[in-house]
Design an enzyme around this catalytic site. Structure first.
Site, PDB file in Angstrom:
ATOM      1  CD  GLU A 270     -72.896 -24.311 -60.237  1.00  0.00           C
ATOM      2  OE1 GLU A 270     -73.366 -23.202 -60.558  1.00  0.00           O
ATOM      3  OE2 GLU A 270     -72.273 -24.506 -59.167  1.00  0.00           O
ATOM      4  CG  HIS A 291     -68.665 -47.973 -38.546  1.00  0.00           C
ATOM      5  ND1 HIS A 291     -68.501 -49.126 -37.804  1.00  0.00           N
ATOM      6  CD2 HIS A 291     -67.432 -47.418 -38.640  1.00  0.00           C
ATOM      7  CE1 HIS A 291     -67.233 -49.244 -37.457  1.00  0.00           C
ATOM      8  NE2 HIS A 291     -66.569 -48.221 -37.952  1.00  0.00           N
ATOM      9  CE  LYS A 403     -77.188 -18.158 -58.413  1.00  0.00           C
ATOM     10  NZ  LYS A 403     -75.908 -17.612 -58.912  1.00  0.00           N
TER      11      LYS A 403
END
Length: 430
Positions: A270, A291, A403
């Protein structure tokens, strides 16, 4: 905190940075440090985050949450920086009982609430604006769930918010303890404030120690990257990004620091993802991801920096003795789980270096002071990189666009961003 950048040098890794290049970059680091110091001295927006170890009042936090300290569980209701810092601190301090609602997935919200003993749970609601849709929606759901369970939610809730807004008004109406979000500090930089320390305080964590560690990190900032672990890390990240390492995989070898990798991802993405710049942060966990993801980090493209995080010490568990053939090297009565994870850390580090993949080692102290030092050091490193890139580190215009679009779709106002949803290009295959 200690930073080892040896495996990021050009005689080990490709891409890598030479010591000469770092010495030349150090002249710019000195200028940036002076800029950061001015910003801190003037309490400028964003730079004020580095003042939090001094300006955060632990006593105020403890007094506000004192009625809730009988709770064995804390539920943080927030999103992004309003939740990640708090989870990072509580987990790193080894505190159990901290749950979070930082998304609006209905199934997850229901699962979290069903799993909590609500009568024994303190709720911390965090929103700087007091208008964050996800946070307020979840808070309403939590209130209803507590009421249905016969719990007076007003006696189990503390709020952290700005001076104005619906959340502040609700706190005043209901008589809830309310703390202020720090002025001039973006949420992702607010871990060492009321935003990040309330759950730890409720659960009995040493928040004072965290602040002491944060002050130590701040005091370690210096004119030269060779004298400052935070700047050394930031400068190497910047130099390697410019040389093609556009991904930063953060891999702590402690379960308690797994949330730190998520917090770091928000901080880095951000703050620095602007103007076509910024490393893409990736979260991994050692030794688990040896792994899986390590295959890519070692044998994939040379476009990654791997940040390995280890503890300077840890509690240990002995591996029981065994007579099973082939396991004697583990169950010999002397080897411990700590020995095993340390060996796996060293093997991963050497494996990456042998393949010429750049990696940096962060060694942190497993103490409250060490937690505070780590978080503030990474914030300072991030600010340094932003200054070197010349981007607006403390803003988030792309986040705000989304937003506004979502709010418009929900009828929360007229926002032109919402119109873009209807204009989506479609090519559907069923």
């Amino acid at each position: 905190m200690q930073v080892d950048i040896g495996n990021a040098l050009s005689d080990v890794a490709r891409p890598g940075v030479s010591e000469g290049a770092l010495e030349r970059l150090d002249e710019r680091v000195a200028r940036v440090h002076e800029r950061i110091e001015r910003g801190m001295a003037d309490d400028e927006f964003g730079y004020a985050a580095l003042n939090l170890p001094e300006t955060t009042d632990a006593t105020e936090i403890r007094e506000a949450v004192e009625p809730l300290t009988d709770a064995d569980h804390v539920l943080t209701v927030g999103i992004g920086g309003s939740a990640l810092g708090a989870v990072t601190v509580s987990r790193a301090l080894g505190l159990d009982g901290h749950a979070v609602l930082d998304n609006v997935d209905p199934a997850e919200t229901r699962r979290v609430l069903d799993a909590l003993p609500l009568a024994d749970t303190a709720v911390h609601v965090v929103s700087k604006s007091g208008t964050t849709a996800e946070t307020l929606a979840n808070f309403l759901v939590v209130r209803e769930a507590m009421t249905e369970a016969g719990v007076d939610w007003t006696e189990r809730t503390v709020v952290t918010t700005g001076a104005d807004g619906p959340l502040r008004a609700a706190a005043e109406t209901e008589g809830l303890p309310a703390l202020d979000v720090p002025e001039g500090v973006p949420g992702r930089f607010a871990a060492l404030s009321t935003v990040g320390l309330v759950p730890a305080a409720i659960l009995g964590g040493d928040v004072e120690g965290v602040l002491v560690g944060g002050r130590a990190a701040r005091e370690s900032l210096a004119l030269s990257l060779f004298d400052s672990p935070a700047y050394a890390y930031g400068a190497v990240c910047y130099a390697l990004e410019n040389r093609g390492a556009t991904t930063n995989a953060v891999m702590p070898y402690l379960e308690s620091l797994e949330p730190f990798a998520e917090w770091f991802a928000q901080l880095w993405a951000e703050s620095l993802g602007k103007d076509g710049l910024g490393q893409t942060p990736v979260r991994a966990l050692g030794a688990t991801d040896q792994h899986s993801q390590l295959q890519l980090y070692r044998a994939g493209r040379h476009d990654k920096l791997v940040t390995l995080v280890q503890s300077s010490e840890r509690p240990d568990v002995p591996i029981p003795e065994t007579d099973v053939a082939g396991l004697a090297y583990l169950g010999d009565g002397e080897t411990t789980l700590g020995d095993l994870v340390d060996a796996e850390f060293a093997a991963t580090e050497a494996s990456l270096a042998a393949a010429g993949q750049p990696n940096v080692r962060l060694t942190v102290d497993p103490t409250p002071e060490g937690v505070g030092e780590l978080l503030v050091a990474m914030e300072a490193a991030c600010i340094l990189v932003g200054e070197l890139h010349g981007v607006e580190t403390f803003t988030q215009p792309a986040v705000e666009w989304g937003k506004r679009a979502a709010r418009g779709l929900l009828g929360g106002g007229e926002f032109e961003e919402a119109d873009a949803v209807a204009e989506k290009r479609r090519l559907v295959v069923e």
